[in-house]
Write a protein that holds these residues in place. Sequence first.
Motif, mmCIF file in Angstrom:
data_model
loop_
_atom_site.group_PDB
_atom_site.id
_atom_site.type_symbol
_atom_site.label_atom_id
_atom_site.label_comp_id
_atom_site.label_asym_id
_atom_site.label_seq_id
_atom_site.Cartn_x
_atom_site.Cartn_y
_atom_site.Cartn_z
ATOM 1 N N GLN A 14 0.846 -1.179 0.000
ATOM 2 C CA GLN A 14 0.000 0.000 0.000
ATOM 3 C C GLN A 14 0.886 1.235 0.000
ATOM 4 O O GLN A 14 1.793 1.367 0.813
ATOM 5 C CB GLN A 14 -0.922 0.040 1.216
ATOM 6 C CG GLN A 14 -1.870 1.247 1.211
ATOM 7 C CD GLN A 14 -2.861 1.217 2.352
ATOM 8 O OE1 GLN A 14 -2.758 0.387 3.238
ATOM 9 N NE2 GLN A 14 -3.817 2.125 2.326
ATOM 10 N N GLU A 33 -1.835 5.926 -5.316
ATOM 11 C CA GLU A 33 -2.263 5.083 -4.203
ATOM 12 C C GLU A 33 -2.520 3.672 -4.719
ATOM 13 O O GLU A 33 -3.325 3.476 -5.625
ATOM 14 C CB GLU A 33 -3.520 5.655 -3.541
ATOM 15 C CG GLU A 33 -3.300 7.025 -2.924
ATOM 16 C CD GLU A 33 -4.501 7.515 -2.134
ATOM 17 O OE1 GLU A 33 -5.447 6.701 -1.962
ATOM 18 O OE2 GLU A 33 -4.505 8.676 -1.714
ATOM 19 N N TYR A 46 -6.237 -4.477 -5.990
ATOM 20 C CA TYR A 46 -7.562 -4.081 -5.527
ATOM 21 C C TYR A 46 -7.883 -2.656 -5.976
ATOM 22 O O TYR A 46 -9.018 -2.359 -6.341
ATOM 23 C CB TYR A 46 -7.649 -4.207 -4.006
ATOM 24 C CG TYR A 46 -7.432 -5.629 -3.525
ATOM 25 C CD1 TYR A 46 -8.272 -6.655 -3.937
ATOM 26 C CD2 TYR A 46 -6.369 -5.952 -2.683
ATOM 27 C CE1 TYR A 46 -8.065 -7.961 -3.518
ATOM 28 C CE2 TYR A 46 -6.164 -7.251 -2.252
ATOM 29 C CZ TYR A 46 -7.012 -8.258 -2.674
ATOM 30 O OH TYR A 46 -6.808 -9.554 -2.265
ATOM 31 N N SER A 47 -6.883 -1.807 -5.953
ATOM 32 C CA SER A 47 -7.083 -0.444 -6.452
ATOM 33 C C SER A 47 -5.729 0.200 -6.724
ATOM 34 O O SER A 47 -4.796 0.055 -5.938
ATOM 35 C CB SER A 47 -7.880 0.403 -5.452
ATOM 36 O OG SER A 47 -7.146 0.579 -4.258
ATOM 37 N N ASP A 49 -4.945 4.053 -7.924
ATOM 38 C CA ASP A 49 -5.489 5.359 -8.261
ATOM 39 C C ASP A 49 -4.337 6.326 -8.508
ATOM 40 O O ASP A 49 -3.491 6.530 -7.625
ATOM 41 C CB ASP A 49 -6.383 5.896 -7.145
ATOM 42 C CG ASP A 49 -7.554 4.962 -6.851
ATOM 43 O OD1 ASP A 49 -8.088 4.388 -7.814
ATOM 44 O OD2 ASP A 49 -7.916 4.806 -5.673
ATOM 45 N N ASN A 67 -8.122 4.922 -12.705
ATOM 46 C CA ASN A 67 -8.355 3.906 -11.688
ATOM 47 C C ASN A 67 -8.171 2.533 -12.324
ATOM 48 O O ASN A 67 -8.819 2.229 -13.328
ATOM 49 C CB ASN A 67 -9.756 4.028 -11.088
ATOM 50 C CG ASN A 67 -10.073 5.452 -10.655
ATOM 51 O OD1 ASN A 67 -10.888 6.120 -11.269
ATOM 52 N ND2 ASN A 67 -9.430 5.916 -9.610
ATOM 53 N N ALA A 69 -7.839 -1.782 -11.686
ATOM 54 C CA ALA A 69 -8.108 -2.917 -10.811
ATOM 55 C C ALA A 69 -8.042 -4.191 -11.632
ATOM 56 O O ALA A 69 -8.268 -4.173 -12.850
ATOM 57 C CB ALA A 69 -9.473 -2.788 -10.132
#
Length: 216
Positions: A14, A33, A46-47, A49, A67, A69
């Motif tokens: 992360q 992120e 998961y993401s 951004d 975005n 994923a």
Amino acid sequence: MGTLLNPNPRMYVQTKDASVAYSVTGVRYPSIELMAEIRNRNVFIYSLDVESEPMWSRLQPRPGTVNVAGQATLVGLALDKVSITADADGFWLSHIPMATLKVNGHIDITGKTPGLKIRGSGTVEEGLINFDETWFTEDKDLMLDPTIALNRSEQSVLGFETHDVTPEFWEAFDVEVSMDVDRKLKLHADIPMEYAMGQQLAALSTIGVKVKLDGQ
């Protein structure tokens, strides 16, 4: 997790408040992120951004975002099967004097490497392609064609060496992506009428063309 002989690695990644700038395209990414996991030889995104904005601008344009994923399986350290989606909202791809491009759209990337299938569509929110007179009058150095060989008497003839060209990895991609420019992509060109005497004279005799492009 797992045993020494049969490991089962799991890792979470992360990031927050990471920033990157790429001067070649003139774009800064002030916020990145990422929430991802590696588990059982699978990568789960998961993401992801990412914000983008021009590095140099007299105004303060609205930042764009993308975005991402999806997931992918691993064979060693290489990707194998991929399933990823990406959504762009006013994302800046380029902001340099020659090319400015800001887009919206959706892209799906699926399949098995290297033959990935890329499908999607998008629209141009802002775009400019600029050609000045130097684009048409750029000087080129004199070069000898590599297929031409100079031979002298009483000397052996040297054959022309050929080398295999390695194809780029993206040449195996199956790509179908439409882009609607919607009259928001501008083309500016300063076309020299006389360039036989060089760049300085060409700059004094040019025609400026400005058009808006439409269609897909």
